[in-house]
Design a protein around this motif. Structure first.
Motif, PDB file in Angstrom:
ATOM      1  N   ILE A  68      50.281  45.497  46.572  1.00 44.67           N
ATOM      2  CA  ILE A  68      49.654  45.210  45.276  1.00 44.67           C
ATOM      3  C   ILE A  68      48.294  45.892  45.227  1.00 44.67           C
ATOM      4  N   SER A  69      48.056  46.614  44.146  1.00 45.99           N
ATOM      5  CA  SER A  69      46.723  47.150  43.852  1.00 45.99           C
ATOM      6  C   SER A  69      46.539  47.138  42.338  1.00 45.99           C
ATOM      7  N   LYS A  70      45.348  47.541  41.901  1.00 45.64           N
ATOM      8  CA  LYS A  70      45.075  47.591  40.462  1.00 45.64           C
ATOM      9  C   LYS A  70      45.498  48.921  39.848  1.00 45.64           C
ATOM     10  N   ASP A  71      46.087  49.797  40.646  1.00 48.69           N
ATOM     11  CA  ASP A  71      46.552  51.074  40.109  1.00 48.69           C
ATOM     12  C   ASP A  71      47.690  50.849  39.115  1.00 48.69           C
ATOM     13  N   SER A  72      47.845  51.788  38.206  1.00 49.79           N
ATOM     14  CA  SER A  72      48.901  51.710  37.184  1.00 49.79           C
ATOM     15  C   SER A  72      50.268  51.929  37.814  1.00 49.79           C
ATOM     16  N   LEU A  73      51.294  51.552  37.086  1.00 50.68           N
ATOM     17  CA  LEU A  73      52.654  51.790  37.542  1.00 50.68           C
ATOM     18  C   LEU A  73      52.919  53.292  37.683  1.00 50.68           C
ATOM     19  N   ALA A  74      52.367  54.094  36.790  1.00 47.76           N
ATOM     20  CA  ALA A  74      52.530  55.550  36.883  1.00 47.76           C
ATOM     21  C   ALA A  74      51.922  56.070  38.183  1.00 47.76           C
ATOM     22  N   SER A  75      50.756  55.567  38.541  1.00 43.12           N
ATOM     23  CA  SER A  75      50.118  55.957  39.801  1.00 43.12           C
ATOM     24  C   SER A  75      50.979  55.525  40.990  1.00 43.12           C
ATOM     25  N   HIS A  76      51.491  54.290  40.934  1.00 43.68           N
ATOM     26  CA  HIS A  76      52.365  53.790  42.004  1.00 43.68           C
ATOM     27  C   HIS A  76      53.610  54.663  42.146  1.00 43.68           C
ATOM     28  N   ASP A  77      54.188  55.058  41.005  1.00 45.49           N
ATOM     29  CA  ASP A  77      55.395  55.890  41.048  1.00 45.49           C
ATOM     30  C   ASP A  77      55.112  57.232  41.725  1.00 45.49           C
ATOM     31  N   LYS A  78      53.978  57.846  41.403  1.00 45.74           N
ATOM     32  CA  LYS A  78      53.602  59.127  42.036  1.00 45.74           C
ATOM     33  C   LYS A  78      53.372  58.939  43.526  1.00 45.74           C
ATOM     34  N   PHE A  79      52.653  57.879  43.886  1.00 45.21           N
ATOM     35  CA  PHE A  79      52.345  57.554  45.276  1.00 45.21           C
ATOM     36  C   PHE A  79      53.641  57.322  46.063  1.00 45.21           C
ATOM     37  N   THR A  80      54.559  56.574  45.481  1.00 47.98           N
ATOM     38  CA  THR A  80      55.855  56.284  46.118  1.00 47.98           C
ATOM     39  C   THR A  80      56.637  57.560  46.345  1.00 47.98           C
ATOM     40  N   ALA A  81      56.707  58.423  45.324  1.00 48.57           N
ATOM     41  CA  ALA A  81      57.461  59.671  45.429  1.00 48.57           C
ATOM     42  C   ALA A  81      56.814  60.623  46.448  1.00 48.57           C
ATOM     43  N   LYS A  82      55.499  60.727  46.407  1.00 47.59           N
ATOM     44  CA  LYS A  82      54.791  61.662  47.294  1.00 47.59           C
ATOM     45  C   LYS A  82      55.000  61.322  48.767  1.00 47.59           C
ATOM     46  N   VAL A  87      58.813  50.547  50.285  1.00 46.07           N
ATOM     47  CA  VAL A  87      58.302  49.228  49.935  1.00 46.07           C
ATOM     48  C   VAL A  87      57.903  49.226  48.455  1.00 46.07           C
ATOM     49  N   PRO A  88      58.326  48.218  47.693  1.00 45.83           N
ATOM     50  CA  PRO A  88      57.969  48.177  46.274  1.00 45.83           C
ATOM     51  C   PRO A  88      56.476  47.911  46.077  1.00 45.83           C
ATOM     52  N   LEU A  89      55.910  48.546  45.060  1.00 54.78           N
ATOM     53  CA  LEU A  89      54.492  48.372  44.745  1.00 54.78           C
ATOM     54  C   LEU A  89      54.360  47.686  43.388  1.00 54.78           C
ATOM     55  N   LEU A  90      53.458  46.713  43.327  1.00 52.21           N
ATOM     56  CA  LEU A  90      53.221  45.953  42.103  1.00 52.21           C
ATOM     57  C   LEU A  90      51.888  46.373  41.496  1.00 52.21           C
ATOM     58  N   SER A  91      51.856  46.480  40.178  1.00 49.97           N
ATOM     59  CA  SER A  91      50.653  46.897  39.468  1.00 49.97           C
ATOM     60  C   SER A  91      49.938  45.686  38.872  1.00 49.97           C
ATOM     61  N   ASP A  92      48.723  45.454  39.350  1.00 51.06           N
ATOM     62  CA  ASP A  92      47.879  44.361  38.844  1.00 51.06           C
ATOM     63  C   ASP A  92      46.696  44.985  38.095  1.00 51.06           C
ATOM     64  N   GLU A  93      47.017  45.788  37.061  1.00 53.20           N
ATOM     65  CA  GLU A  93      45.979  46.544  36.351  1.00 53.20           C
ATOM     66  C   GLU A  93      44.851  45.685  35.807  1.00 53.20           C
ATOM     67  N   HIS A  94      45.151  44.472  35.376  1.00 51.00           N
ATOM     68  CA  HIS A  94      44.118  43.601  34.809  1.00 51.00           C
ATOM     69  C   HIS A  94      43.383  42.806  35.884  1.00 51.00           C
ATOM     70  N   GLY A  95      43.902  42.834  37.111  1.00 47.42           N
ATOM     71  CA  GLY A  95      43.211  42.224  38.232  1.00 47.42           C
ATOM     72  C   GLY A  95      43.331  40.721  38.358  1.00 47.42           C
ATOM     73  N   GLN A  96      44.165  40.077  37.544  1.00 52.19           N
ATOM     74  CA  GLN A  96      44.258  38.619  37.599  1.00 52.19           C
ATOM     75  C   GLN A  96      44.813  38.119  38.928  1.00 52.19           C
ATOM     76  N   VAL A  97      45.822  38.794  39.452  1.00 53.39           N
ATOM     77  CA  VAL A  97      46.414  38.371  40.728  1.00 53.39           C
ATOM     78  C   VAL A  97      45.422  38.599  41.865  1.00 53.39           C
ATOM     79  N   CYS A  98      44.702  39.708  41.821  1.00 47.98           N
ATOM     80  CA  CYS A  98      43.660  39.961  42.829  1.00 47.98           C
ATOM     81  C   CYS A  98      42.614  38.851  42.803  1.00 47.98           C
ATOM     82  N   GLU A  99      42.239  38.419  41.609  1.00 43.66           N
ATOM     83  CA  GLU A  99      41.286  37.305  41.463  1.00 43.66           C
ATOM     84  C   GLU A  99      41.890  36.018  42.000  1.00 43.66           C
ATOM     85  N   ASP A 100      43.151  35.737  41.618  1.00 43.57           N
ATOM     86  CA  ASP A 100      43.808  34.497  42.029  1.00 43.57           C
ATOM     87  C   ASP A 100      43.927  34.379  43.548  1.00 43.57           C
ATOM     88  N   TYR A 101      44.102  35.515  44.211  1.00 42.86           N
ATOM     89  CA  TYR A 101      44.249  35.511  45.672  1.00 42.86           C
ATOM     90  C   TYR A 101      42.915  35.737  46.396  1.00 42.86           C
TER      91      TYR A 101
END
Length: 153
Positions: A68-82, A87-101
């Motif tokens: 999990i990071s605040k990067d966008s899904l598009a960024s995650h897709d590029k990172f995954t492909a590169k 491992v699946p990556l989750l996009s927390d762009e608004h940061g709520q989950v990062c705050e909650d944890y």
């Protein structure tokens, strides 16, 4: 900030592959969440490749792993492909989950202070309780440590 033995904060986040992952729907299995600062940076790349290399071992231990990071899904897709990440990556762009944890922290680098994700891994048991938290993670050896904890059930 949740602690060991607390119920893990629930979330629904978009995931690479086009799905939405809801923590509540993963009850009954162990879940590993590794929070990392940024796609395609050296430490984050090593960590994501490490978790991907052991993806099957985690699955064999009954554990689902998500980055999990605040990067966008598009960024995650590029990172995954590169880096051919499994491992699946989750996009927390608004940061709520990062705050909650409690991983959104004030950080310092090169004399500058800024807000960012503190590299943290959370192990959640099948009942949805936090079993272990690794804060300020150092990447070398970390994946093996988490895998050993996941295998303990």
């Amino acid at each position: 900030m949740p602690d060991v033995n607390d119920t893990a904060p629930d979330f629904a986040l978009p995931c690479t592959g086009g799905e939405t992952v809801r923590l509540s729907e993963l009850r009954g299995q162990t879940v590993v969440l590794f929070f990392y600062p940024r796609d395609d940076t050296p430490g984050c790349t090593k960590e994501s490749i490490g978790f991907s290399a052991e993806h099957q071992a985690f699955a064999d231990a009954g554990a689902a792993v998500f980055g999990i990071s605040k990067d966008s899904l598009a960024s995650h897709d590029k990172f995954t492909a590169k880096h051919d990440l499994s491992v699946p990556l989750l996009s927390d762009e608004h940061g709520q989950v990062c705050e909650d944890y409690g991983v959104w922290k004030e950080k310092k680098m090169y004399g500058k202070t800024f807000m960012g994700i503190e590299r943290t891994t959370v192990l959640i048991d099948p009942e949805g309780r936090i079993r272990q938290i690794w804060r300020k993670v150092k990447v070398p050896g970390h994946v093996d440590e988490v895998l050993a904890a996941a295998k303990q059930g």
